[in-house]
Write an enzyme that holds these catalytic residues in place. Structure first.
Site, PDB file in Angstrom:
ATOM      1  N   PRO A  10     -17.629 -13.282  72.008  1.00  0.00           N
ATOM      2  CG  PRO A  10     -16.002 -12.948  70.378  1.00  0.00           C
ATOM      3  CD  PRO A  10     -16.593 -12.326  71.601  1.00  0.00           C
ATOM      4  CG  ASN A  11     -17.245 -18.080  68.843  1.00  0.00           C
ATOM      5  OD1 ASN A  11     -18.120 -18.273  68.014  1.00  0.00           O
ATOM      6  ND2 ASN A  11     -16.098 -17.474  68.543  1.00  0.00           N
ATOM      7  NE  ARG A  18     -15.499 -21.572  71.708  1.00  0.00           N
ATOM      8  CZ  ARG A  18     -14.912 -20.479  72.148  1.00  0.00           C
ATOM      9  NH1 ARG A  18     -15.415 -19.833  73.194  1.00  0.00           N
ATOM     10  NH2 ARG A  18     -13.836 -20.019  71.559  1.00  0.00           N
ATOM     11  CE1 TYR A  23     -12.605 -21.584  76.063  1.00  0.00           C
ATOM     12  CE2 TYR A  23     -13.075 -22.854  74.070  1.00  0.00           C
ATOM     13  CZ  TYR A  23     -12.390 -21.835  74.709  1.00  0.00           C
ATOM     14  OH  TYR A  23     -11.492 -21.067  74.014  1.00  0.00           O
ATOM     15  CG  ASN A  72     -14.396 -14.950  78.713  1.00  0.00           C
ATOM     16  OD1 ASN A  72     -13.566 -14.573  77.884  1.00  0.00           O
ATOM     17  ND2 ASN A  72     -14.564 -16.225  79.009  1.00  0.00           N
ATOM     18  CB  ALA A  75     -11.787 -14.317  69.783  1.00  0.00           C
ATOM     19  CG  HIS A  78      -6.509 -13.097  72.319  1.00  0.00           C
ATOM     20  ND1 HIS A  78      -5.876 -13.214  73.544  1.00  0.00           N
ATOM     21  CD2 HIS A  78      -7.461 -14.075  72.302  1.00  0.00           C
ATOM     22  CE1 HIS A  78      -6.417 -14.228  74.206  1.00  0.00           C
ATOM     23  NE2 HIS A  78      -7.382 -14.761  73.478  1.00  0.00           N
ATOM     24  CG  ASP A  85      -9.171   2.803  73.366  1.00  0.00           C
ATOM     25  OD1 ASP A  85      -8.138   2.561  74.041  1.00  0.00           O
ATOM     26  OD2 ASP A  85      -9.120   3.227  72.188  1.00  0.00           O
ATOM     27  CD  GLU A  96      -8.014 -10.078  80.524  1.00  0.00           C
ATOM     28  OE1 GLU A  96      -7.411  -9.029  80.888  1.00  0.00           O
ATOM     29  OE2 GLU A  96      -7.559 -10.870  79.680  1.00  0.00           O
ATOM     30  CG  HIS A  98      -9.391 -15.265  79.672  1.00  0.00           C
ATOM     31  ND1 HIS A  98     -10.000 -14.854  78.511  1.00  0.00           N
ATOM     32  CD2 HIS A  98      -8.617 -14.234  80.086  1.00  0.00           C
ATOM     33  CE1 HIS A  98      -9.595 -13.627  78.236  1.00  0.00           C
ATOM     34  NE2 HIS A  98      -8.761 -13.218  79.181  1.00  0.00           N
ATOM     35  CB  SER A 100      -8.881 -22.024  78.552  1.00  0.00           C
ATOM     36  OG  SER A 100      -8.751 -20.862  77.752  1.00  0.00           O
ATOM     37  NE  ARG A 105      -6.799 -22.566  74.543  1.00  0.00           N
ATOM     38  CZ  ARG A 105      -7.992 -22.145  74.113  1.00  0.00           C
ATOM     39  NH1 ARG A 105      -8.709 -21.332  74.875  1.00  0.00           N
ATOM     40  NH2 ARG A 105      -8.452 -22.537  72.953  1.00  0.00           N
ATOM     41  NE  ARG A 109      -6.634 -19.943  71.731  1.00  0.00           N
ATOM     42  CZ  ARG A 109      -7.751 -19.707  71.035  1.00  0.00           C
ATOM     43  NH1 ARG A 109      -8.556 -18.739  71.393  1.00  0.00           N
ATOM     44  NH2 ARG A 109      -8.069 -20.444  69.987  1.00  0.00           N
TER      45      ARG A 109
HETATM   46  C1  DQA Z   1     -11.388 -17.552  76.323  1.00  0.00           C
HETATM   47  C2  DQA Z   1      -9.987 -17.694  75.731  1.00  0.00           C
HETATM   48  C3  DQA Z   1      -9.888 -17.001  74.390  1.00  0.00           C
HETATM   49  O1  DQA Z   1      -8.589 -17.140  73.849  1.00  0.00           O
HETATM   50  C4  DQA Z   1     -10.884 -17.613  73.410  1.00  0.00           C
HETATM   51  O2  DQA Z   1     -10.864 -16.912  72.184  1.00  0.00           O
HETATM   52  C5  DQA Z   1     -12.263 -17.707  73.946  1.00  0.00           C
HETATM   53  C6  DQA Z   1     -12.469 -18.024  75.364  1.00  0.00           C
HETATM   54  C7  DQA Z   1     -11.564 -18.365  77.630  1.00  0.00           C
HETATM   55  O3  DQA Z   1     -12.524 -18.099  78.330  1.00  0.00           O
HETATM   56  O4  DQA Z   1     -10.767 -19.263  77.915  1.00  0.00           O
HETATM   57  O5  DQA Z   1     -13.238 -17.617  73.206  1.00  0.00           O
HETATM   58  O6  DQA Z   1     -11.608 -16.190  76.646  1.00  0.00           O
END
Ligand code: DQA
Length: 141
Positions: A10-11, A18, A23, A72, A75, A78, A85, A96, A98, A100, A105, A109
């Site tokens: 998401p996002n 954003r 980011y 990635n 959100a 978390h 699963d 995995e 990220h 950031s 943070r 997170r």
């Molecule tokens: C993220 C870190 C997450 O905490 C956050 O919700 C994101 C992006 C990152 O790529 O740094 O949407 O996964």
């Protein structure tokens, strides 16, 4: 030929616009073009969804045939037992990533529910985190 898929949660469709202080200001499409050029000897597919169940569906769809998955979960990292699963249920290794450094943070997170199911974790290197994950899949065995 190796096939890798990048799955963004998401996002992350808003990358470039954003919170650029966290980011960056490069869109994922722009980054992906460069990544595909850099690694033209493999297939790099891409999927993004803002919906938890769609990410689970995609993991199930690709998770028995792809050489590697770069995830990635944003959100959902978390919060999602369902995504954790799904990762445990499939065969393809998942890295995995990220953008950031989640440990630098807010406390919410710091905890990843998916980490226990993945092959490895890369975080805090900006979009380079994805490149490092792809590089790992290519150079591993
Ligand atoms: C993220 C870190 C997450 O905490 C956050 O919700 C994101 C992006 C990152 O790529 O740094 O949407 O996964």
């Amino acid at each position: 030929m190796k096939n890798i898929i990048i799955i963004n949660g998401p996002n992350l469709n808003l990358l470039g616009k954003r919170e650029p202080n966290i980011y960056g200001n490069v869109s994922f499409d722009e980054f992906l073009k460069k990544l595909r050029k850099l690694y033209s000897n493999i297939i790099i597919d891409y999927y993004q969804s803002n919906i938890e169940g769609e990410i689970i569906d995609k993991l199930q769809e690709v998770g028995f045939s792809y050489s590697g998955i770069v995830l990635n979960a944003a959100a959902y990292t978390h919060t999602s037992v369902g995504i954790a699963d799904a990762i445990s249920a499939i065969d393809s290794p998942v890295i995995e990533v990220h953008i950031s450094n989640i440990h630098k943070r807010e406390e919410i997170r710091h905890k990843s529910l998916i980490s226990k199911s993945v092959y490895g974790i890369i975080c805090g290197f900006g979009l380079k985190s994805y490149e490092m994950a792809v590089h790992t899949f290519i150079t591993n065995e």
